[in-house]
Every structure is written in C-alpha cells, then in structure tokens.
Design a protein around this motif. Structure first.
Motif, mmCIF file in Angstrom:
data_model
loop_
_atom_site.group_PDB
_atom_site.id
_atom_site.type_symbol
_atom_site.label_atom_id
_atom_site.label_comp_id
_atom_site.label_asym_id
_atom_site.label_seq_id
_atom_site.Cartn_x
_atom_site.Cartn_y
_atom_site.Cartn_z
ATOM 1 N N ALA A 46 0.845 -1.198 0.000
ATOM 2 C CA ALA A 46 0.000 0.000 0.000
ATOM 3 C C ALA A 46 0.882 1.250 0.000
ATOM 4 O O ALA A 46 1.859 1.318 -0.732
ATOM 5 N N ALA A 47 0.550 2.242 0.834
ATOM 6 C CA ALA A 47 1.272 3.516 0.788
ATOM 7 C C ALA A 47 2.764 3.361 1.033
ATOM 8 O O ALA A 47 3.579 4.088 0.449
ATOM 9 N N ALA A 197 -2.252 -0.885 10.208
ATOM 10 C CA ALA A 197 -2.782 -1.168 8.875
ATOM 11 C C ALA A 197 -3.048 0.101 8.070
ATOM 12 O O ALA A 197 -3.915 0.110 7.190
ATOM 13 N N GLY A 198 -2.312 1.167 8.373
ATOM 14 C CA GLY A 198 -2.452 2.393 7.595
ATOM 15 C C GLY A 198 -3.893 2.889 7.566
ATOM 16 O O GLY A 198 -4.560 2.953 8.614
ATOM 17 N N ALA A 315 -1.541 4.666 -7.312
ATOM 18 C CA ALA A 315 -2.248 5.424 -6.282
ATOM 19 C C ALA A 315 -2.121 4.685 -4.966
ATOM 20 O O ALA A 315 -1.871 3.475 -4.923
ATOM 21 N N CYS A 316 -2.278 5.411 -3.887
ATOM 22 C CA CYS A 316 -2.319 4.819 -2.553
ATOM 23 C C CYS A 316 -3.194 5.712 -1.689
ATOM 24 O O CYS A 316 -3.599 6.799 -2.096
ATOM 25 N N TYR A 317 -3.491 5.241 -0.496
ATOM 26 C CA TYR A 317 -4.310 6.012 0.444
ATOM 27 C C TYR A 317 -3.455 6.442 1.633
ATOM 28 O O TYR A 317 -2.855 5.607 2.315
ATOM 29 N N LEU A 318 -3.383 7.750 1.857
ATOM 30 C CA LEU A 318 -2.659 8.267 3.006
ATOM 31 C C LEU A 318 -3.493 8.052 4.263
ATOM 32 O O LEU A 318 -4.690 8.370 4.272
ATOM 33 N N PRO A 319 -2.906 7.515 5.327
ATOM 34 C CA PRO A 319 -3.677 7.285 6.552
ATOM 35 C C PRO A 319 -3.854 8.579 7.347
ATOM 36 O O PRO A 319 -2.875 9.202 7.775
ATOM 37 N N ILE A 320 -5.091 8.984 7.544
ATOM 38 C CA ILE A 320 -5.412 10.237 8.218
ATOM 39 C C ILE A 320 -6.198 9.938 9.485
ATOM 40 O O ILE A 320 -7.253 9.305 9.431
ATOM 41 N N GLY A 345 4.639 9.079 6.924
ATOM 42 C CA GLY A 345 4.761 7.684 7.338
ATOM 43 C C GLY A 345 6.169 7.136 7.226
ATOM 44 O O GLY A 345 6.639 6.413 8.121
ATOM 45 N N ILE A 346 6.874 7.437 6.141
ATOM 46 C CA ILE A 346 8.226 6.882 5.964
ATOM 47 C C ILE A 346 9.208 7.563 6.907
ATOM 48 O O ILE A 346 10.033 6.901 7.556
#
Length: 375
Positions: A46-47, A197-198, A315-320, A345-346
C-alpha cells in the motif's frame, strides 16, 4: 517469563519496523517468543510501497518533533548497518521550494537561481528557495526498505485478513483469527496485537475491538497519485526533492518531484476523496489524475516531456487520523496502535516501530516522548 506472541496487523513501514525492533529488543527471546505479521495483500503493498520516501529531521510540530529526530537517526543507523545506499537507495538530498508561473520569460534563468537543479525549465522558474540540506534531509526508496525490515525481523508473514481478536473470560488476548483470500481460516496465537494497517486501521478496529477501543483508533484514508518516470538518455537529474507551486492561468499546480539515485523521478500529488476500498489490491489510480501529473511535470522541466519513459502509474491512500496527528501507543491491555501518519509515514515509521516495541515490552517509551500521540 511467559512467552510473548506478537501479532502485527499490517505489513507497511510501521508494521515491519515494529516487528524488526521487537526482534532486536534485549528482552525478546527468539527461542520462546514469536512475531507474526498479518498482511492482507503483500509486504509494502500500500502507501509504504508507493510513497516518495522523502525524509526530514526538523520539519515537524511539537507533537512529533521528538519522534522525527529519533526516526531520522534510525534511518541513518539502518542504512549504515544494512547498506541502505545500495539496498534501498538511502542518500542525503537537497530540498527546494519552486515558485513559478507558466508564461513568457525574459531569456535564460541562471543555474544559481535554480539552486543547482539545472533541469528546471527557464519558462516556469520564478524563485527557488532552499528548504533543507544534508544532513537534515534525505531520501529512501520505501518498498525495499520495508521488505528488508520485515525479513530482518524473522517474523512469520501470514497473507490473510484479520477477522477477530479472541479473548478469554478475563479479557486476555489469546489469538487472532484471519482469513486467507482462498477462504481458509487461520488462528494465530497472540498475547499482544498491534494495529498498523495504515488507512484501514480504523475499519479494522471497528471489526476487531470493542466500541470503546475502536473509538481510540479512528483512522481513514485519502487517495493520492504518483508516477515514476525516467528521462530520456543523456538527461541526468540532480539530488533534489522539489516542492512546487506553479500557476497556470487561474489554476495552481503543486506536484512534488523526488529525484532518485538510479536516474528516475518520483512525482506525486493529485489527491481526491474516492472511498477507501476493501484492501490494497483494489486500489486503482484515476486516469485523469495521472494525466495531470504528467502534464504538470512537463511544465516544470522538458526532462519530463513525451520523450520520458513512465515506469509506474499508481495510487495509494494516506492514513489520516481524526486528530490529523499520528496515533501511537497502548489502546488497552494487549492492544497497541501505530497509524495515522499521513504524508510522514516513511520519515516517522521506523521511530514509531522502535517506541511501540518499548511500550509493549518495557511498558513505556524510552527513546522519545510520544505521550501527546497516545490513543
């Protein structure tokens, strides 16, 4: 001492870092303790596998500045220990802010004004400002970093979706039940469960935990797009990460461009509100958003014109999180969380894994204060 069974749900940067630092803790006993990563798709799928990998030591607010300093130093330590330069392209970089507009210019822009990024178009550059320089800014290619950490942890990796956290009559966790894509049920012994799990963390918490616990784990996702491109032969990029704002008539474009060591550029932006899918395998990019990134990057440099090769469109989903800050710490007895890091995140991920390992094993974080991030 009672054996510990650590189950980390999520195979991204935070899950893999948590597994790694648990395995390196002085109180971890590899003969009796066990680590399992439960991941629905694949490690770094994922992200964490699709992000840019820009690292900044001192760009953070009071809630995360200590975690950022810790994590940044851990990135350097990991690179030194495991040859990150070759294995995940760790390197110091220069970060620039580019302000510009599309329109006629008065001739050539001096390279000094471009702060060394000679490949920027004279037609668009108004101002370049230095945002960060080594040793306080760096980069990695996230996917191989995350995969390496998971491998080094020696954790069992179970490709399945977590379905239930099982507890005894006293409320103590004893297992996690998961289901494979083939429909098979797997029961994994557990004493400690980490939700990492983001953007799926909030959804998982509602399924796996009590309502009171789940309310502490409110995380969802926002879709963002990126491309990885390679300029045509003879066009060499520099060691820069650019944060841009380019005006074109009544529109402002803000793609970010991260030049990578092997001659590619990671270009990202174009977020939207498309709902979070079931898992990472079902994330698809918007064709129009990808087209926008290509056209916007071509405005900024002719290195990104039609002669470039496009290696990835993704594409990915940023965890907010609900608070827009990371959530890191103990949710309840045996349940822990590391999620909601948004675009950082990184940068923050390895430090988050380190402090989670301390919270789980020692009962408190000792490497830095994350009290303001507790669930």
């Amino acid at each position: 001492m009672t054996a510990r069974q650590y189950v980390v749900i999520g195979g991204g940067i935070i899950g893999s870092s948590t597994a790694y630092y648990i395995s390196k803790h002085s109180q971890f006993n590899p003969d009796s303790d066990k680590i399992t990563i439960v991941e629905s798709t694949a490690i770094a799928s994922a992200a964490s596998g699709k992000s840019g990998g820009f690292l900044a030591e001192d760009w953070h607010g009071p809630d995360t500045e200590g975690l950022a300093e810790l994590s940044y130093s851990l990135h350097k330590q990991l690179s030194d220990e495991y040859d990150g330069v070759n294995n995940w392209e760790y390197r110091p970089v220069n970060a620039l802010s580019l302000m510009g507009q599309v329109g006629p210019k008065k001739g050539k822009v001096d390279d000094a004004k471009k702060k060394g990024a000679h490949w920027l178009s004279d037609k668009v550059v108004d101002k370049c400002s230095v945002l960060g320089t080594p040793p306080s800014t760096a980069q990695v290619t996230p996917e191989p970093l995350v995969q390496t950490l998971a491998e080094l942890s020696k954790a069992d990796v179970v490709i399945a979706s977590a379905e239930q956290v099982n507890r005894d009559n006293d409320g103590n966790i004893f297992s996690v039940r998961a289901q494979t894509k083939e429909g098979n049920s797997v029961e994994i012994p557990a004493t400690d469960v980490v939700l990492a799990a983001g953007p799926w963390t909030g959804r998982l918490a509602q399924k796996l935990l009590s309502p009171a616990e789940a309310r502490k784990c409110s995380v969802t996702g926002q879709r963002a797009h990126s491309i990885i491109v390679r300029p045509s032969q003879g066009k060499t990029l520099t060691d820069h990460c650019l944060f841009t704002m380019v005006k074109e008539r009544t529109t402002t474009h803000e793609p970010e461009i991260y030049c990578r060591p092997q001659g590619t550029a990671y270009i990202c932006g174009a977020s939207d509100t498309v709902p979070l899918p079931e898992d990472a395998s079902k994330v698809v990019p918007s064709k129009s958003a990808i087209a926008d990134l290509k056209s916007q990057s071509a405005l900024i440099s002719d290195y990104f014109d039609s002669s470039m090769s496009v290696e990835k469109e993704q594409a990915c989903y940023l965890p907010i999180s609900a608070s827009h800050s990371p959530i890191v710490g103990k949710v309840s007895d045996g349940v822990f969380i590391g999620a909601g890091h948004a675009v950082w995140g990184i940068t923050l991920g390895v430090g988050t894994g380190k402090v989670l390992s301390e919270i789980m094993i020692d009962g408190k974080a000792s490497s830095c204060d994350v009290g303001s991030l507790k669930p």
